[in-house]
Design a protein around this motif. Structure first.
Motif, PDB file in Angstrom:
ATOM      1  N   ARG A  32       0.816  -1.218   0.000  1.00 51.42           N
ATOM      2  CA  ARG A  32       0.000   0.000   0.000  1.00 51.42           C
ATOM      3  C   ARG A  32       0.848   1.266   0.000  1.00 51.42           C
ATOM      4  N   LEU A  33       2.153   1.102   0.241  1.00 52.06           N
ATOM      5  CA  LEU A  33       3.044   2.259   0.190  1.00 52.06           C
ATOM      6  C   LEU A  33       3.041   2.893  -1.199  1.00 52.06           C
ATOM      7  N   LEU A  34       2.841   2.035  -2.240  1.00 54.96           N
ATOM      8  CA  LEU A  34       2.888   2.552  -3.614  1.00 54.96           C
ATOM      9  C   LEU A  34       1.676   3.414  -3.947  1.00 54.96           C
ATOM     10  N   ALA A  35       0.592   3.366  -3.170  1.00 52.66           N
ATOM     11  CA  ALA A  35      -0.570   4.242  -3.380  1.00 52.66           C
ATOM     12  C   ALA A  35      -0.243   5.590  -2.737  1.00 52.66           C
ATOM     13  N   LEU A  36       0.542   6.371  -3.452  1.00 51.59           N
ATOM     14  CA  LEU A  36       1.080   7.598  -2.872  1.00 51.59           C
ATOM     15  C   LEU A  36      -0.024   8.576  -2.485  1.00 51.59           C
ATOM     16  N   GLY A  37      -1.113   8.613  -3.252  1.00 50.19           N
ATOM     17  CA  GLY A  37      -2.185   9.560  -2.955  1.00 50.19           C
ATOM     18  C   GLY A  37      -2.900   9.280  -1.667  1.00 50.19           C
ATOM     19  N   SER A  38      -2.716   8.072  -1.074  1.00 53.60           N
ATOM     20  CA  SER A  38      -3.418   7.740   0.149  1.00 53.60           C
ATOM     21  C   SER A  38      -2.732   8.296   1.390  1.00 53.60           C
ATOM     22  N   TRP A  39      -1.437   8.623   1.303  1.00 57.23           N
ATOM     23  CA  TRP A  39      -0.767   9.146   2.501  1.00 57.23           C
ATOM     24  C   TRP A  39       0.045  10.416   2.266  1.00 57.23           C
ATOM     25  N   LEU A  40       0.132  10.842   0.956  1.00 58.75           N
ATOM     26  CA  LEU A  40       0.757  12.125   0.642  1.00 58.75           C
ATOM     27  C   LEU A  40      -0.320  13.156   0.270  1.00 58.75           C
ATOM     28  N   GLU A  41       0.044  14.426   0.424  1.00 50.56           N
ATOM     29  CA  GLU A  41      -0.848  15.485  -0.039  1.00 50.56           C
ATOM     30  C   GLU A  41      -0.999  15.400  -1.561  1.00 50.56           C
ATOM     31  N   PRO A  42      -2.169  15.838  -2.091  1.00 52.46           N
ATOM     32  CA  PRO A  42      -2.428  15.661  -3.528  1.00 52.46           C
ATOM     33  C   PRO A  42      -1.326  16.255  -4.404  1.00 52.46           C
ATOM     34  N   GLU A  43      -0.842  17.464  -4.071  1.00 56.15           N
ATOM     35  CA  GLU A  43       0.178  18.078  -4.920  1.00 56.15           C
ATOM     36  C   GLU A  43       1.469  17.268  -4.888  1.00 56.15           C
ATOM     37  N   SER A  44       1.858  16.811  -3.675  1.00 59.50           N
ATOM     38  CA  SER A  44       3.080  16.025  -3.558  1.00 59.50           C
ATOM     39  C   SER A  44       2.938  14.687  -4.250  1.00 59.50           C
ATOM     40  N   ALA A  45       1.752  14.041  -4.100  1.00 62.08           N
ATOM     41  CA  ALA A  45       1.535  12.747  -4.722  1.00 62.08           C
ATOM     42  C   ALA A  45       1.606  12.856  -6.244  1.00 62.08           C
ATOM     43  N   ALA A  46       0.991  13.894  -6.793  1.00 63.67           N
ATOM     44  CA  ALA A  46       1.007  14.062  -8.246  1.00 63.67           C
ATOM     45  C   ALA A  46       2.424  14.303  -8.742  1.00 63.67           C
ATOM     46  N   ALA A  47       3.195  15.159  -8.021  1.00 61.80           N
ATOM     47  CA  ALA A  47       4.566  15.422  -8.449  1.00 61.80           C
ATOM     48  C   ALA A  47       5.426  14.173  -8.378  1.00 61.80           C
ATOM     49  N   ALA A  48       5.264  13.357  -7.314  1.00 63.88           N
ATOM     50  CA  ALA A  48       6.069  12.139  -7.166  1.00 63.88           C
ATOM     51  C   ALA A  48       5.740  11.129  -8.250  1.00 63.88           C
ATOM     52  N   GLU A  49       4.456  10.962  -8.556  1.00 63.93           N
ATOM     53  CA  GLU A  49       4.071   9.994  -9.582  1.00 63.93           C
ATOM     54  C   GLU A  49       4.628  10.408 -10.948  1.00 63.93           C
ATOM     55  N   THR A  50       4.583  11.721 -11.225  1.00 62.47           N
ATOM     56  CA  THR A  50       5.119  12.185 -12.514  1.00 62.47           C
ATOM     57  C   THR A  50       6.612  11.933 -12.618  1.00 62.47           C
ATOM     58  N   ARG A  51       7.381  12.200 -11.557  1.00 53.47           N
ATOM     59  CA  ARG A  51       8.827  12.006 -11.608  1.00 53.47           C
ATOM     60  C   ARG A  51       9.207  10.532 -11.607  1.00 53.47           C
ATOM     61  N   ILE A  52       8.447   9.689 -10.902  1.00 50.41           N
ATOM     62  CA  ILE A  52       8.720   8.242 -10.918  1.00 50.41           C
ATOM     63  C   ILE A  52       8.495   7.686 -12.311  1.00 50.41           C
ATOM     64  N   GLU A  53       7.428   8.156 -12.975  1.00 55.67           N
ATOM     65  CA  GLU A  53       7.152   7.691 -14.334  1.00 55.67           C
ATOM     66  C   GLU A  53       8.290   8.084 -15.268  1.00 55.67           C
ATOM     67  N   ALA A  54       8.804   9.317 -15.155  1.00 56.30           N
ATOM     68  CA  ALA A  54       9.933   9.751 -15.991  1.00 56.30           C
ATOM     69  C   ALA A  54      11.192   8.947 -15.663  1.00 56.30           C
ATOM     70  N   LEU A  55      11.383   8.563 -14.394  1.00 56.78           N
ATOM     71  CA  LEU A  55      12.551   7.763 -14.004  1.00 56.78           C
ATOM     72  C   LEU A  55      12.471   6.380 -14.617  1.00 56.78           C
ATOM     73  N   ARG A  56      11.346   5.724 -14.567  1.00 56.33           N
ATOM     74  CA  ARG A  56      11.212   4.374 -15.073  1.00 56.33           C
ATOM     75  C   ARG A  56      11.274   4.326 -16.599  1.00 56.33           C
ATOM     76  N   ARG A  57      10.750   5.370 -17.266  1.00 57.58           N
ATOM     77  CA  ARG A  57      10.727   5.346 -18.727  1.00 57.58           C
ATOM     78  C   ARG A  57      12.037   5.837 -19.332  1.00 57.58           C
ATOM     79  N   ARG A  58      12.575   6.937 -18.770  1.00 60.56           N
ATOM     80  CA  ARG A  58      13.725   7.557 -19.419  1.00 60.56           C
ATOM     81  C   ARG A  58      14.950   7.609 -18.528  1.00 60.56           C
ATOM     82  N   GLY A  59      14.858   7.056 -17.333  1.00 62.93           N
ATOM     83  CA  GLY A  59      16.013   7.036 -16.435  1.00 62.93           C
ATOM     84  C   GLY A  59      16.395   8.406 -15.913  1.00 62.93           C
ATOM     85  N   GLU A  60      15.419   9.351 -15.752  1.00 65.61           N
ATOM     86  CA  GLU A  60      15.727  10.687 -15.277  1.00 65.61           C
ATOM     87  C   GLU A  60      15.733  10.687 -13.752  1.00 65.61           C
TER      88      GLU A  60
END
Length: 815
Positions: free
Chosen positions: A124-152
């Protein structure tokens, strides 16, 4: 590889080399050995060499493998030490790592997520929106997606729903990617917050700088020492620098020294500097609103170009002044009140309408104060509830549209009041004294009704056409004259239709066309027109068109059939009378000429009979001859008068102008009637002063005029009285008067005394043929003068002859 195998390989190599080096010498010394043995030996030696080389290579390979194994064992041991150290460090810090390995669908969570503030355990740790604030959760999900796809890689500071802070550090590791989540607290939290704040400040500064660079207003900043440290592009254009950095580096100043000193003084005192001042922008002098605000380590300023605003303000000020002057010239009273009810403007008409003291109005009294004062002076309409009435009037302050009121004042005036709300609050009152206008409207309506009644009762047919050519007004006589349908006329037909309905005789087509043009042409092209129309049944109608001031046309139709018939009869009669007069004159002239010759003979033979040389006559014969001569002379005078009148009527008599002495002319005329004066027993008085002198006229005709007037006076004078003849010189004329003391002339005969052959009988006596006064007047008028007569019954008659001096002098000069 060990030392021993290496040394052994070296020995084998040396031995093989020596063997091959000795072999040619032995072969040369043993020539008896046959070729077959030589070949066998060579093959053997080659096999030995290959075997030795192979052994050496195997020994080398084994030695390298042993070396690699030893190095791998050492590296593994080192990695184990590092792993133990990393696990020790990880165990000592509250953090959790999420690992995504290649080929695996689900990530691996390393560490205890419960060490993070508010984080759930397990997947359940991976459900970031359940324990992070919405703005922080959205920013983290966007950066994780860029890390997994493009290694940023990334590093974020996240905020949990419980108010904690978590640092997220993501990066690729070999074929996997990891995201480390670590609780941040204490000094680390403070440093993170400082870094985040610094990042936000840098972003804000970047945004401000980007905005400042796009502004058209010059923007600049100074440090605590007043040195220019920043300038935008507009500032650079103002000081004509290549860019803002160059302007700041060179210290190019935009404001003048006095303005900079004033700004520095205000900033040192901790105040914001605001001033409207002129400055040079790109070589042109303009007006700017400068605002410079102090800061802990310097100041920031901006200059707004208000040149156009100043121009607009100046123009608005001029327009307002013109507006005020215009309002002050209006006859409509104007009063403007502000939102708080204070008087801000009034014109002279307002002051005069209410007879208010200018000093009182200069104090800018409030709206209620003015109303109370007007009420106290009984200048407002009488109201049963003045408070309610005033509150109703003041609703205009909250209204959206203008309101109209009608005030009937105690002094009999009527005032129209318009209360218009102002856009920025307040009310504008317009007061129109409509007393005279209402009276004019009443009189106009009454006049319109009288006009309508008058037109309806006129015998003449009247039609009024408007500027659009349509029938606007007509009377019943118009319908009757042309036998038109009232219903059709009530629909306001066009002038062309009306005139076509009136036209009956095709021969009058041209006249009706002119009438149509006169009523339907453009207003400025319409001309008055008067025509006469002959109707088919013998009637005659006079049509007159008159353009009206409002662009319409008045058309009157007058049935003049009777007057035309009377005019024709009178014309025929006048022609007949003129022919009869002409015939009479011709007959008189002919008879006069025919009588003159025999009469001249009679006078001549009578004078011969009276001549003593031809023989003496008896007294009776002498008496008869005298009577013949007197009667012949009288008849000759009448004939001469008739001939003179005929000559005058024919316009053939010419004046023989000369210098005429007034007194001598009177005496000559008196000499011709002296015998008749004696016979009538009348006296004669001559009144002629010495200054009368001479005047230019026809002396013969003047004597004839005086002779005829004296003869007329003798005939109507009573015996024993005197006849007075006078001459008087005025500025412009010579005036002769003949006054008798006779019985006078009856008032009803005064208008005919100068008519020809008008003979009156006074007291039963015949006074002549009636030509004397007529000839006198004709001769005086021939001189350009006039004759007048006044008479009083029982007292006598005065005849006045006036000969103009200037006209006769001019005629004499022309000759």
């Amino acid at each position: 590889m060990s030392v021993r195998p290496r040394r052994f390989a070296a020995y084998l190599t040396v031995a093989a080399s020596a063997a091959f080096a000795v072999l040619p010498a032995e072969s040369a010394s043993a020539a008896a050995i046959n070729a077959h043995e030589t070949a066998a030996l060579s093959l053997f030696l080659g096999a030995v060499f290959v075997a030795v080389a192979t052994s050496i290579m195997l020994l080398r390979t084994r030695s390298r493998a042993a070396d690699k194994e030893a190095a791998g064992a050492t590296e593994i041991a080192d990695l184990k030490r590092k792993l133990d150290l990393a696990e020790t460090l990880a165990a000592s810090d509250a953090q959790t790592t999420i690992v995504w390995r290649a080929g695996e669908a689900r990530p691996e969570v390393v560490g205890d997520p419960r060490a993070l503030p508010g984080a759930p355990a397990g997947a359940r740790l991976l459900a970031l929106g359940s324990w992070l604030e919405p703005e922080s959760a959205a920013a983290a999900e966007t950066r994780i997606e860029a890390l997994r796809r493009r290694g940023e890689p990334f590093r974020l500071m996240l905020r949990t729903r419980e108010g904690g802070h978590v640092e997220a550090d993501g990066r690729p590791v070999g074929a996997a990617v990891t995201v480390r989540l670590r609780d941040v607290s204490g000094e680390r939290l403070a440093r993170a917050e400082v870094e985040q704040h610094a990042t936000e400040l840098a972003a804000a500064l970047a945004r401000f700088t980007a905005l400042a660079e796009t502004l058209t207003q010059p923007v600049w900043m100074r440090d605590e020492h007043g040195r220019l440290v920043y300038a935008n592009e507009a500032y650079a254009r103002a000081v004509e620098a290549p860019d803002g950095a160059t302007a700041a580096e060179n210290g190019a100043e935009f404001l003048e020294q006095a303005e900079r000193a004033a700004a520095r003084q205000a900033l040192d005192a901790g105040h914001v500097f605001r001033r409207r001042t002129p400055a040079v922008f790109a070589g042109a002098r303009r007006i700017f609103d400068v605002v410079e605000a102090p800061a802990p380590h310097g100041s920031a300023a901006i200059a707004t170009d208000v040149s156009e605003l100043e121009d607009v303000r100046a123009d608005l000020s001029r327009q307002m002044d013109a507006h005020r002057r215009t309002l002050d010239e209006l006859t409509t009273a104007v009063a403007i009140f502000s939102a708080d009810g204070g008087l801000v403007f009034h014109n002279s008409a307002f002051r005069q309408l209410w007879s208010l003291d200018p000093a009182f109005l200069e104090t800018q009294p409030s709206d209620p104060t003015i109303l109370d004062r007007l009420r106290a002076e009984r200048k407002l309409p009488e109201q049963a509830d003045f408070r309610t009435w005033k509150a109703t009037l003041h609703e205009a302050y909250r209204a959206l549209e203008a309101r109209e009121h009608w005030w009937h004042l105690p002094d009999g005036r009527t005032v129209r009041v318009v209360a218009a709300p102002n856009p920025k609050g307040g009310v504008t009152y317009l007061f129109d004294d409509v007393t005279e206008r209402l009276a004019l409207e009443s009189r106009f309506n009454a006049l319109t009704k009288v006009q309508r009644e008058t037109i309806d009762h006129l015998k003449e047919a009247v039609a009024v056409f408007g500027s659009d050519g349509r029938l606007r007004l007509h009377n019943p006589a118009f319908e009757t004259l042309w036998r038109l349908d009232p219903t059709t006329l009530g629909d306001r037909p066009h002038a062309e239709d009306v005139l076509n309905a009136c036209r009956a005789d095709p021969r009058d087509a041209e006249l009706w066309t002119r009438l149509k043009t006169a009523t339907t042409a453009m207003p400025d092209e319409r001309k008055p027109l008067a025509v006469r129309i002959e109707r088919a049944k013998g009637g005659v109608v006079d049509v007159v068109t008159l353009p009206l001031p409002d662009g319409g046309t008045l058309v009157t139709f007058t049935d003049v059939t009777a007057s035309v018939q009377i005019e024709r009869a009178l014309r025929e009669r006048a022609e007949a009378v003129e022919a009869a007069v002409r015939l009479k004159n011709e007959f008189t002239s002919h008879v006069s000429y025919e009588l003159r010759s025999p009469l001249t003979n009679i006078i001549g033979f009578g004078q011969l009979l009276g001549d003593p040389r031809l023989g003496a006559l008896s007294p009776k014969q002498r008496e008869y001859v005298d009577h013949i001569l007197q009667s012949s002379s009288a008849l000759l005078a009448i004939i001469n008068d008739i001939l003179d009148l005929t000559t005058i009527d024919a316009g053939a008599m010419a004046l023989d102008l000369e210098h005429v002495n007034a007194r001598q002319t009177i005496e000559a005329a008196v000499e011709g009637v002296r015998d008749r004066l004696s016979e009538a027993g009348l006296g004669l008085e001559i009144e002629c002063g010495p200054r009368v002198g001479e005047f230019i006229a026809d002396g013969k005709r003047v004597r004839q005029v005086l002779f005829n007037l004296l003869s007329n006076a003798i005939g109507f004078s009573r015996p024993g009285y005197a006849i007075t003849v006078s001459a008087k010189r005025t500025k412009d004329a010579m005036v002769f008067k003949v006054v008798d003391r006779g019985v006078g002339i009856q008032p009803d005969h005064l208008d005919t005394v100068f008519d020809r052959f008008e003979s009156r009988t006074e007291g039963g006596r015949h006074r002549g043929v009636g030509l004397g006064l007529s000839i006198a007047r004709s001769l005086v008028e021939l001189h350009g003068g006039n004759v007048s007569l006044t008479s009083i019954i029982g007292e006598g008659t005065t005849v006045t002859c006036t000969f103009p001096l200037r006209r006769l002098d001019a005629e004499a000069a022309a000759e």
